[in-house]
Write an enzyme that holds these catalytic residues in place. Structure first.
Site, PDB file in Angstrom:
ATOM      1  CB  VAL A   1      66.385 -49.701 -15.171  1.00  0.00           C
ATOM      2  CG1 VAL A   1      65.220 -48.730 -15.094  1.00  0.00           C
ATOM      3  CG2 VAL A   1      67.386 -49.440 -14.041  1.00  0.00           C
ATOM      4  N   PRO A   2      63.943 -52.314 -16.062  1.00  0.00           N
ATOM      5  CG  PRO A   2      62.173 -53.459 -15.054  1.00  0.00           C
ATOM      6  CD  PRO A   2      63.360 -52.578 -14.752  1.00  0.00           C
ATOM      7  CB  CYS A   3      62.932 -49.671 -20.550  1.00  0.00           C
ATOM      8  SG  CYS A   3      64.507 -50.188 -21.226  1.00  0.00           S
ATOM      9  CG  HIS A   4      62.723 -55.847 -20.902  1.00  0.00           C
ATOM     10  ND1 HIS A   4      63.654 -55.426 -19.960  1.00  0.00           N
ATOM     11  CD2 HIS A   4      62.187 -57.004 -20.421  1.00  0.00           C
ATOM     12  CE1 HIS A   4      63.680 -56.287 -18.969  1.00  0.00           C
ATOM     13  NE2 HIS A   4      62.798 -57.256 -19.218  1.00  0.00           N
TER      14      HIS A   4
END
Length: 164
Positions: free
Chosen positions: A127-130
């Protein structure tokens, strides 16, 4: 309900994984902020099918390739957090979006509220919060550390020179 846990040694350090009987519920870098926030039950160290699948996903990812699958995931959070986390899943590999862009997509005016939800994302990387950056195209906070955020974007081939 039991929680199953496992470890993964990545190029960026140790990663901890957690699942219930059906889905991934957590993926954190060692010492990450809110580390193990979704673990509230008795834990058993065991590579379940979903944890094995998650490690396969991580193998592809850390080989600088875009995985063509996502392991089964389950979000444990508030309804608002879940909305934000689902928006994160829509960010394409190697691309970024701002906190305000997400707020607008959700029909709210608070980038700060979005930032708080993003910061509590329990399933890092997948879950690409980056991929979320500040309004001025600046790299901002990351629960796993700014150095890891930059490294994850580099793995995806993101052109960091466009960031300020």
């Amino acid at each position: 309900m039991l929680t199953y846990i496992s470890e993964y040694d990545s190029a960026l350090g140790k990663i901890y994984l957690a699942s219930n009987e059906k889905a991934l519920i957590g993926l954190w870098f060692e010492n990450q902020k809110y580390f193990e926030s979704t673990i509230q039950n008795e834990c058993i160290e065991k590579d379940t099918p979903v944890l094995i699948r998650t490690k396969e996903w991580l193998d592809v990812y850390f080989d600088h390739k875009e995985p063509d699958f996502i392991p089964e995931i389950s979000f444990e959070g508030t309804p608002f957090q879940k909305k934000v986390w689902n928006e994160l899943l829509k960010i394409p590999y190697g691309k970024t979006i701002t906190y305000m862009d997400i707020a607008k997509k959700l029909g709210i005016s608070s980038a700060r509220a979005v930032g708080q939800a993003v910061g509590r994302n329990p399933i890092s990387i997948i879950v690409p919060c980056h991929r979320v950056i500040g309004a001025n195209h600046k790299i901002t906070g990351y629960a796993g550390g700014i150095d890891k955020k930059i490294a994850l974007l580099e793995i995806e081939g993101y052109d960091l020179t466009i960031l300020k």
